[in-house]
Design a protein around this motif. Structure first.
Motif, PDB file in Angstrom:
ATOM      1  N   VAL A 220       0.838  -1.207   0.000  1.00  0.00           N
ATOM      2  CA  VAL A 220       0.000   0.000   0.000  1.00  0.00           C
ATOM      3  C   VAL A 220       0.866   1.247   0.000  1.00  0.00           C
ATOM      4  O   VAL A 220       0.592   2.214  -0.716  1.00  0.00           O
ATOM      5  CB  VAL A 220      -0.933  -0.010   1.230  1.00  0.00           C
ATOM      6  CG1 VAL A 220      -1.644   1.329   1.363  1.00  0.00           C
ATOM      7  CG2 VAL A 220      -1.944  -1.138   1.123  1.00  0.00           C
ATOM      8  N   LYS A 221       1.969   1.217   0.779  1.00  0.00           N
ATOM      9  CA  LYS A 221       2.880   2.359   0.844  1.00  0.00           C
ATOM     10  C   LYS A 221       3.484   2.637  -0.530  1.00  0.00           C
ATOM     11  O   LYS A 221       3.581   3.780  -0.971  1.00  0.00           O
ATOM     12  CB  LYS A 221       3.991   2.083   1.855  1.00  0.00           C
ATOM     13  CG  LYS A 221       4.980   3.228   2.036  1.00  0.00           C
ATOM     14  CD  LYS A 221       5.981   2.886   3.140  1.00  0.00           C
ATOM     15  CE  LYS A 221       7.003   4.020   3.313  1.00  0.00           C
ATOM     16  NZ  LYS A 221       7.858   4.189   2.144  1.00  0.00           N
ATOM     17  N   ASP A 223       2.236   1.792  -3.481  1.00  0.00           N
ATOM     18  CA  ASP A 223       1.190   2.315  -4.362  1.00  0.00           C
ATOM     19  C   ASP A 223       0.917   3.784  -4.059  1.00  0.00           C
ATOM     20  O   ASP A 223       0.727   4.595  -4.976  1.00  0.00           O
ATOM     21  CB  ASP A 223      -0.100   1.502  -4.181  1.00  0.00           C
ATOM     22  CG  ASP A 223       0.045   0.064  -4.677  1.00  0.00           C
ATOM     23  OD1 ASP A 223       1.008  -0.192  -5.438  1.00  0.00           O
ATOM     24  OD2 ASP A 223      -0.784  -0.782  -4.302  1.00  0.00           O
ATOM     25  N   VAL A 224       0.905   4.119  -2.794  1.00  0.00           N
ATOM     26  CA  VAL A 224       0.663   5.517  -2.399  1.00  0.00           C
ATOM     27  C   VAL A 224       1.788   6.410  -2.876  1.00  0.00           C
ATOM     28  O   VAL A 224       1.553   7.506  -3.393  1.00  0.00           O
ATOM     29  CB  VAL A 224       0.495   5.619  -0.863  1.00  0.00           C
ATOM     30  CG1 VAL A 224       0.491   7.081  -0.422  1.00  0.00           C
ATOM     31  CG2 VAL A 224      -0.790   4.936  -0.425  1.00  0.00           C
ATOM     32  N   ASP A 225       3.051   5.942  -2.712  1.00  0.00           N
ATOM     33  CA  ASP A 225       4.201   6.733  -3.154  1.00  0.00           C
ATOM     34  C   ASP A 225       4.117   7.016  -4.645  1.00  0.00           C
ATOM     35  O   ASP A 225       4.357   8.150  -5.091  1.00  0.00           O
ATOM     36  CB  ASP A 225       5.502   5.988  -2.835  1.00  0.00           C
ATOM     37  CG  ASP A 225       5.820   5.997  -1.340  1.00  0.00           C
ATOM     38  OD1 ASP A 225       5.203   6.802  -0.622  1.00  0.00           O
ATOM     39  OD2 ASP A 225       6.675   5.208  -0.906  1.00  0.00           O
ATOM     40  N   SER A 227       1.456   6.970  -6.536  1.00  0.00           N
ATOM     41  CA  SER A 227       0.315   7.843  -6.786  1.00  0.00           C
ATOM     42  C   SER A 227       0.653   9.288  -6.437  1.00  0.00           C
ATOM     43  O   SER A 227       0.306  10.221  -7.167  1.00  0.00           O
ATOM     44  CB  SER A 227      -0.883   7.363  -5.963  1.00  0.00           C
ATOM     45  OG  SER A 227      -1.975   8.232  -6.112  1.00  0.00           O
ATOM     46  N   VAL A 228       1.361   9.466  -5.315  1.00  0.00           N
ATOM     47  CA  VAL A 228       1.745  10.823  -4.882  1.00  0.00           C
ATOM     48  C   VAL A 228       2.701  11.448  -5.890  1.00  0.00           C
ATOM     49  O   VAL A 228       2.567  12.628  -6.260  1.00  0.00           O
ATOM     50  CB  VAL A 228       2.386  10.773  -3.482  1.00  0.00           C
ATOM     51  CG1 VAL A 228       3.028  12.114  -3.136  1.00  0.00           C
ATOM     52  CG2 VAL A 228       1.337  10.424  -2.433  1.00  0.00           C
ATOM     53  N   SER A 231       0.854  12.477  -8.940  1.00  0.00           N
ATOM     54  CA  SER A 231       0.047  13.667  -8.636  1.00  0.00           C
ATOM     55  C   SER A 231       0.911  14.920  -8.585  1.00  0.00           C
ATOM     56  O   SER A 231       0.518  15.986  -9.079  1.00  0.00           O
ATOM     57  CB  SER A 231      -0.676  13.478  -7.298  1.00  0.00           C
ATOM     58  OG  SER A 231      -1.572  12.392  -7.354  1.00  0.00           O
TER      59      SER A 231
END
Length: 301
Positions: A220-221, A223-225, A227-228, A231
């Motif tokens: 999850v981390k 994927d978040v990285d 995505s961030v 963005s």
């Protein structure tokens, strides 16, 4: 009914720990008011025990126990609980005690079994029942008939009958069988060794679950990285575009360079003095300007 009882022992079949102890008193008022007696003390009459005690057989043993080996523990063995860790296998009236042989599933509940063994001297029981016939006086409600529903294992001072006990504590009442009121070290070691095997297996399961959670968190981390980062890049591009549009909207227009008008009398094909003078005379110049220009042509100035 059993003719004799032994101290806390281990059963080799199906990973059981067998506890023998007093689950309630006979003909003696409770030390506290149980639920449903409207503040009065409860008394199990000898007649009711004779008629109804067997209804406890097969009923569950429950307790309150925090969820997890490292949990707080403030609610440990403090009340009737919803965790069933065993069952009542048999009961027997002995003097003023209703004794019971209770099976604890130690392999399924190794943490609870471990705490029971180590806290045996301070533990007792609280029975659960439905009264079907009673009589009462100013202080007590007498159980004439009842239906047993189970019992809880809990600290003695939390029970309605605070003088219930695990029989290892009751051994001092029978000096012929024992000279102290606790398990000997060998008995305790055998029980704990057996329980620890179950704990090791349970802890292994905890470790596997923790590993799975860590892997899930890392994914999850990641994927978040990603995505961030995406963005952030989008935001940067939008900011650059907005910056360019802003610059364009506030740019000061530059004045156009104006070329001077050509003198109609300069350049072009060379004309004779007469032709130039004729054009001057035909123009809209003032008379003074005409004379000035004609003079320049005639005298070459």
């Amino acid at each position: 009914m059993k003719s004799s009882l032994t101290e806390v022992t281990m059963s080799s079949e199906l990973g059981k720990m067998v506890i023998n102890g007093c689950i309630t008193k006979i003909g003696k008022a409770s030390t506290g008011a149980p639920c449903g007696t409207d503040g009065k003390l409860a008394v199990f009459t000898a007649e009711s025990i004779k008629k109804c005690a067997d209804t406890f057989v097969g009923m569950p043993l429950n307790c309150t126990y925090p969820d997890g080996w490292f949990a707080d523990g403030t609610d440990l063995f403090t009340n009737h609980g919803d965790m069933n860790i065993g069952y009542i296998r048999s009961v027997e009236a002995k003097d003023d005690n209703l004794m019971a042989e209770i099976v604890v599933w130690k392999d399924k509940f190794p943490e609870e079994a471990f705490m029971i063994v180590n806290g045996a001297e301070a533990l007792g029981f609280s029975v659960e029942w439905y009264a079907t016939q009673t009589h009462e006086d100013e202080e007590n409600v007498y159980m004439d008939e009842f239906q047993g529903a189970g019992c809880a294992i809990l600290w003695k001072n939390c029970a309605a009958f605070s003088d219930t006990f695990i029989e290892t504590l009751a051994a001092s009442r029978d000096k012929k069988n024992r000279s102290d009121n606790s398990m000997n070290e060998q008995e305790k070691k055998e029980i704990i060794d057996s329980i620890m095997a179950g704990l090791d297996e349970k802890l292994k399961g905890y470790e596997e679950k923790i590993g799975e959670i860590k892997a899930s968190v890392e994914k999850v981390k990641g994927d978040v990285d990603e995505s961030v980062k995406a963005s952030i890049e989008e935001v940067k591009a939008d900011m650059e575009k907005a910056k360019d549009e802003f610059k364009a909207s506030v740019a000061v227009p530059q004045p156009k360079t104006q070329e001077p008008a050509k003198n109609p009398f300069e350049g072009g094909e060379e004309k004779s003095k007469e032709e130039k003078i004729a054009e001057i005379n035909a123009s809209n110049m003032s008379l003074a300007d005409k004379l000035h220009e004609i003079t320049k042509i005639r005298y070459g100035k």
